[in-house]
Design an enzyme around this catalytic site. Structure first.
Site, mmCIF file in Angstrom:
data_model
loop_
_atom_site.group_PDB
_atom_site.id
_atom_site.type_symbol
_atom_site.label_atom_id
_atom_site.label_comp_id
_atom_site.label_asym_id
_atom_site.label_seq_id
_atom_site.Cartn_x
_atom_site.Cartn_y
_atom_site.Cartn_z
ATOM 1 C CG HIS A 76 -5.358 1.738 5.445
ATOM 2 N ND1 HIS A 76 -5.224 2.493 5.964
ATOM 3 C CD2 HIS A 76 -3.757 0.278 5.341
ATOM 4 C CE1 HIS A 76 -3.876 2.749 6.795
ATOM 5 N NE2 HIS A 76 -3.369 1.205 5.543
ATOM 6 C CD GLU A 122 -3.209 -2.606 6.924
ATOM 7 O OE1 GLU A 122 -1.647 -2.539 6.762
ATOM 8 O OE2 GLU A 122 -3.699 -2.087 6.929
ATOM 9 C CG ASN A 148 -1.573 1.019 1.243
ATOM 10 O OD1 ASN A 148 -1.808 2.351 0.270
ATOM 11 N ND2 ASN A 148 -2.083 1.286 2.831
ATOM 12 C CD GLU A 194 -2.796 5.496 7.195
ATOM 13 O OE1 GLU A 194 -2.343 5.428 5.583
ATOM 14 O OE2 GLU A 194 -1.111 4.981 7.413
ATOM 15 N N GLY A 222 3.334 2.180 9.960
ATOM 16 C CA GLY A 222 4.041 2.791 10.761
ATOM 17 C C GLY A 222 4.996 3.245 12.038
ATOM 18 C CB SER A 278 5.977 -2.075 11.964
ATOM 19 O OG SER A 278 5.689 -0.901 12.193
ATOM 20 C CE LYS A 292 0.365 2.490 4.860
ATOM 21 N NZ LYS A 292 0.169 3.025 5.943
HETATM 22 P P1 PGA Z 1 3.084 -0.112 7.496
HETATM 23 O O1 PGA Z 1 1.771 -0.097 7.168
HETATM 24 O O2 PGA Z 1 3.377 -1.019 6.992
HETATM 25 O O3 PGA Z 1 4.397 0.774 7.059
HETATM 26 O O4 PGA Z 1 2.735 -0.189 8.932
HETATM 27 C C1 PGA Z 1 0.348 -1.094 6.552
HETATM 28 C C2 PGA Z 1 -0.350 -0.109 6.498
HETATM 29 O O5 PGA Z 1 -1.103 0.662 6.587
HETATM 30 O O6 PGA Z 1 -1.198 -1.222 5.651
#
Ligand code: PGA
Length: 258
Positions: A96, A168, A9, A98, A174, A214, A11
């Site tokens: 997601h 997640e 992803n 976010e 992140g 992560s 983003k």
């Molecule tokens: P990350 O993001 O691997 O940077 O933690 C994962 C995601 O939000 O899909």
């Protein structure tokens, strides 16, 4: 055995040049690997150039990061399923964290988006996950079950088989804090059990449940060794072709040895 599925992803990252470079770099990195499904989800504005660069039948499938549930029309700023299928996009991420927590999307909205995607022939990746305070107050299973039930409301077992669930934990996204493999496995097993109750054991057994938060080359083997972790949804580590490619190679070797 379920075929592992690893998706990046991107983003709100990359630009017109680096998006194409990253996608073509991933295609090179996964050359010769057939036992892992691989996808990348660039920003909307680079979908077309990335698909043109990798080819619509490439081993690297392309996904969008969001969708709107209505057909074409007066919905300023939104992107329809028809627009995505027109570009030969294969997957779409819905729900997601976010979008849930920064933009404020509800489970109902996410469910409508997931339906619109599947109805149009796109393969949804439905994300679920608890906040840190929900985990700390012992509510992880309750929150995640609720999101899975509401996200999958109205889907038959046959439809559910086309949907990937991405677990997640929000506190791991992140932040550099990965869930331990035991924490991931516990929630994945709970989700699969819930899917068996919602549908049937065979459907639950076939559905792909990715872990995200992560994930990186260093923890890929441990996470992918969990019985109910079938793939990864990768943010930061998916922005470099070599690290993302490394995660796919590790997974391919692990599955080849099973
Ligand atoms: P990350 O993001 O691997 O940077 O933690 C994962 C995601 O939000 O899909």
């Amino acid at each position: 055995m379920r075929k592992p599925f690893i998706a990046a992803n991107w983003k709100m990252n990359t630009n017109s040049k680096s998006a194409v470079e990253l996608a073509t770099g991933v295609v090179k990195a996964v050359d010769g690997i057939d036992n892992v499904d691989v996808a990348a989800c660039p920003p909307f504005v680079y979908l077309q150039s990335v698909i043109e660069a990798v080819g619509s039948d490439s081993k690297l499938a392309i996904g969008a990061q969001d969708i709107f549930y209505e057909g074409n029309g007066a919905f300023t700023g939104e992107i329809s399923a028809e627009m995505l299928t027109d570009l030969k996009v294969k997957y779409v991420i819905t729900g997601h964290s976010e979008r849930r927590h920064v933009i404020g999307e509800s489970d109902e909205l996410i469910n409508k988006k997931t339906h619109a995607a599947l109805d149009a022939g796109l393969l949804p990746i439905l994300c679920v996950g608890e906040l840190l305070e929900e985990r700390e107050s012992g509510k992880t299973n309750e929150v995640v079950s609720d999101q899975v039930k509401k996200g999958l409301a109205g889907f038959t077992a046959d439809q559910a088989l086309k949907i990937t669930i991405a677990y997640e934990p929000v506190w791991a996204i992140g932040t550099g804090k990965t869930a331990t493999s035991a924490q991931a496995q516990e929630v994945h097993a709970m989700i699969r059990e819930l899917l068996a109750q919602m549908y049937d054991a065979q459907t639950a057994d076939q559905m792909i449940i990715q872990y995200g938060g992560s994930a990186k080359p260093e923890n890929t083997k441990e996470l992918m060794s969990c019985a109910d972790v079938d793939g990864l949804l990768v943010g930061g580590a998916g922005l470099k072709a070599d690290s993302f490619g490394e995660m796919i190679k590790i997974t391919s070797e692990l599955y080849a040895s099973l």
